[in-house]
Design an enzyme around this catalytic site. Structure first.
Site, mmCIF file in Angstrom:
data_model
loop_
_atom_site.group_PDB
_atom_site.id
_atom_site.type_symbol
_atom_site.label_atom_id
_atom_site.label_comp_id
_atom_site.label_asym_id
_atom_site.label_seq_id
_atom_site.Cartn_x
_atom_site.Cartn_y
_atom_site.Cartn_z
ATOM 1 N N LYS A 6 0.834 -1.216 0.000
ATOM 2 C CA LYS A 6 0.000 0.000 0.000
ATOM 3 C C LYS A 6 0.868 1.265 0.000
ATOM 4 O O LYS A 6 0.616 2.198 -0.748
ATOM 5 C CB LYS A 6 -0.911 0.029 1.252
ATOM 6 C CG LYS A 6 -1.792 -1.199 1.405
ATOM 7 C CD LYS A 6 -2.735 -1.084 2.606
ATOM 8 C CE LYS A 6 -2.054 -1.049 3.964
ATOM 9 N NZ LYS A 6 -1.342 -2.284 4.326
ATOM 10 N N ARG B 259 -8.901 1.076 9.599
ATOM 11 C CA ARG B 259 -8.482 -0.297 9.887
ATOM 12 C C ARG B 259 -9.505 -1.040 10.731
ATOM 13 O O ARG B 259 -9.313 -2.218 11.020
ATOM 14 C CB ARG B 259 -7.165 -0.264 10.653
ATOM 15 C CG ARG B 259 -5.923 -0.569 9.815
ATOM 16 C CD ARG B 259 -4.729 -0.347 10.714
ATOM 17 N NE ARG B 259 -3.545 -1.050 10.377
ATOM 18 C CZ ARG B 259 -2.509 -0.539 9.726
ATOM 19 N NH1 ARG B 259 -2.569 0.663 9.232
ATOM 20 N NH2 ARG B 259 -1.398 -1.239 9.573
ATOM 21 N N ARG C 194 12.411 -6.114 5.021
ATOM 22 C CA ARG C 194 12.279 -4.671 4.777
ATOM 23 C C ARG C 194 13.255 -3.884 5.656
ATOM 24 O O ARG C 194 13.448 -4.182 6.819
ATOM 25 C CB ARG C 194 10.849 -4.231 5.093
ATOM 26 C CG ARG C 194 10.633 -2.743 4.962
ATOM 27 C CD ARG C 194 9.173 -2.370 4.829
ATOM 28 N NE ARG C 194 8.402 -2.579 6.033
ATOM 29 C CZ ARG C 194 7.102 -2.316 6.137
ATOM 30 N NH1 ARG C 194 6.439 -1.898 5.077
ATOM 31 N NH2 ARG C 194 6.467 -2.514 7.259
ATOM 32 N N ARG D 208 12.310 -1.944 11.158
ATOM 33 C CA ARG D 208 11.256 -1.457 12.050
ATOM 34 C C ARG D 208 11.029 -2.465 13.176
ATOM 35 O O ARG D 208 11.090 -3.674 12.955
ATOM 36 C CB ARG D 208 9.945 -1.291 11.259
ATOM 37 C CG ARG D 208 9.808 0.053 10.618
ATOM 38 C CD ARG D 208 8.625 0.159 9.665
ATOM 39 N NE ARG D 208 7.367 -0.370 10.163
ATOM 40 C CZ ARG D 208 6.211 -0.255 9.514
ATOM 41 N NH1 ARG D 208 6.166 0.369 8.346
ATOM 42 N NH2 ARG D 208 5.109 -0.758 9.999
ATOM 43 N N ARG E 281 0.683 -9.161 13.353
ATOM 44 C CA ARG E 281 0.023 -8.074 12.604
ATOM 45 C C ARG E 281 -0.918 -8.638 11.542
ATOM 46 O O ARG E 281 -1.983 -8.069 11.275
ATOM 47 C CB ARG E 281 1.084 -7.177 11.945
ATOM 48 C CG ARG E 281 1.801 -6.290 12.958
ATOM 49 C CD ARG E 281 3.080 -5.706 12.383
ATOM 50 N NE ARG E 281 2.876 -4.777 11.305
ATOM 51 C CZ ARG E 281 3.813 -4.443 10.424
ATOM 52 N NH1 ARG E 281 5.030 -4.969 10.507
ATOM 53 N NH2 ARG E 281 3.554 -3.592 9.467
HETATM 54 P P1 AMP Z 1 1.547 0.585 9.054
HETATM 55 O O1 AMP Z 1 2.787 1.367 8.760
HETATM 56 O O2 AMP Z 1 0.332 1.090 8.312
HETATM 57 O O3 AMP Z 1 1.756 -0.902 8.881
HETATM 58 O O4 AMP Z 1 1.220 0.816 10.604
HETATM 59 C C1 AMP Z 1 2.131 0.448 11.614
HETATM 60 C C2 AMP Z 1 1.399 0.323 12.945
HETATM 61 O O5 AMP Z 1 0.782 1.576 13.294
HETATM 62 C C3 AMP Z 1 0.246 -0.683 12.985
HETATM 63 O O6 AMP Z 1 0.691 -2.004 13.232
HETATM 64 C C4 AMP Z 1 -0.593 -0.142 14.128
HETATM 65 O O7 AMP Z 1 0.007 -0.426 15.393
HETATM 66 C C5 AMP Z 1 -0.474 1.353 13.926
HETATM 67 N N1 AMP Z 1 -1.530 1.888 13.027
HETATM 68 C C6 AMP Z 1 -1.367 2.454 11.797
HETATM 69 N N2 AMP Z 1 -2.545 2.851 11.294
HETATM 70 C C7 AMP Z 1 -3.486 2.521 12.221
HETATM 71 C C8 AMP Z 1 -4.903 2.646 12.269
HETATM 72 N N3 AMP Z 1 -5.603 3.202 11.254
HETATM 73 N N4 AMP Z 1 -5.537 2.176 13.375
HETATM 74 C C9 AMP Z 1 -4.859 1.638 14.405
HETATM 75 N N5 AMP Z 1 -3.536 1.466 14.418
HETATM 76 C C10 AMP Z 1 -2.842 1.914 13.338
#
Ligand code: AMP
Length: 211
Positions: A13, A85, A124, A157, A168
Site C-alpha cells: 500500500k 483499519r 524490509r 522497524r 500483525r
Molecule cells: P503501518 O505502517 O500502516 O503498517 O502501521 C504500523 C502500525 O501503526 C500498525 O501495526 C498499528 O500499530 C499502527 N496503526 C497504523 N494505522 C493505524 C490505524 N488506522 N488504526 C490503528 N492502528 C494503526
C-alpha cells in the site's frame, strides 16, 4: 478522487501510494507514517501509540481519529493508506468526509498470500533519515546498511520481526478484513493481485484509478 487502500501489512500500500503521490499528484495520508513521526518526536500521542505498535496491535480508535481529523481538510486527490483499519474508523471516516462535503470514490484491496507478506516484511529496511524503503531480497541498497539516496542508516522497524509480523497479519484478519464486506456492500471495492513486482502492482492500481 478519494481512494482507500486496504490490504494486509506488507501488501504494498505504501509503495503504490508513494508512486501515486509522485507521479499523479495524489496526497497520501498514511496513519502508520504519522504515528511513526509522533514516536520519533516523542509527542504525548507518540508515547501512547508506541507500545501498541511495537506489539503489532492496533492503536485505539480515539487516538487515530483525533490524529486524522486534523488532516482531513478537503482535497482533490487523496489516498488513504492504512486507514481505516476498523469498522468504527470506517464509520468515522464516512462522517468526516460528509462533514467536509466529500465522499469516497474507490476502495482498492491489494491481495497477497501470508507467506509472501512474512517474507517481504522481515526483509524490509527503512532509512532513518529520509524514510526510503528497501528490501534485502528484491531491492537491496547498493552498500549494505546505507541509504542510496541520502547516505542515512538503514534499520529494521521494531514491528517487522517475524513474530510481530505474524501477529500483525492476525490482527489484520480479525479487525480490518471485515471492511472488505463493508465496502463491497457500498459497491466501492475492487481487488487486485498484489503478488507481483512493485511496477506491475502500481500499474494494476493505476489502471483502476484512471478507468
Ligand atoms: P503501518 O505502517 O500502516 O503498517 O502501521 C504500523 C502500525 O501503526 C500498525 O501495526 C498499528 O500499530 C499502527 N496503526 C497504523 N494505522 C493505524 C490505524 N488506522 N488504526 C490503528 N492502528 C494503526
Amino acid at each position: 478522487m478519494k481512494v482507500v487502500f486496504l490490504g494486509p501489512p506488507g501488501a504494498g500500500k505504501g509503495t503504490v501510494g508513494e508512486r501515486l503521490e509522485k507521479d499523479m499528484g495524489f496526497k497520501r495520508l498514511s496513519t502508520g507514517d504519522m504515528l511513526r513521526n509522533h514516536v520519533k518526536m516523542a509527542t504525548e500521542l507518540g508515547l501512547k501509540a508506541k507500545a501498541y505498535m511495537d506489539k503489532g496491535e492496533l492503536v485505539p480508535d480515539d487516538v487515530i481519529l483525533d490524529m486524522v481529523a486534523e488532516e482531513m481538510k478537503p482535497k482533490e486527490k487523496l489516498i488513504l493508506d492504512g486507514f481505516p483499519r476498523t469498522l468504527a474508523q470506517a464509520q468515522a471516516l464516512d462522517h468526516l468526509l460528509k462533514n467536509t462535503g466529500q465522499s469516497l470514490d474507490l476502495v482498492v484491496l491489494i491481495d497477497v498470500p501470508d507467506q509472501v507478506l512474512i517474507h517481504r516484511l522481515t526483509a524490509r529496511r527503512v532509512c532513518r533519515s529520509c524514510g526510503a524503503v528497501y528490501n534485502l531480497i528484491t531491492m537491496p541498497p547498493k552498500k549494505p546498511g546505507v541509504c542510496d539516496l541520502c547516505g542515512g542508516e538503514l534499520y529494521q522497524r521494531d514491528d517487522d520481526t517475524e513474530d510481530t509480523v505474524k501477529h500483525r497479519i492476525e490482527v489484520y484478519k480479525r479487525s480490518t478484513q471485515p471492511l472488505v464486506d463493508h465496502y463491497k456492500q457500498k459497491g466501492l471495492l475492487r481487488v487486485i493481485d498484489g503478488n507481483a513486482d512493485p511496477e506491475t502492482v502500481f500499474n494494476r492500481v493505476k489502471e483502476l484509478i484512471t478507468s
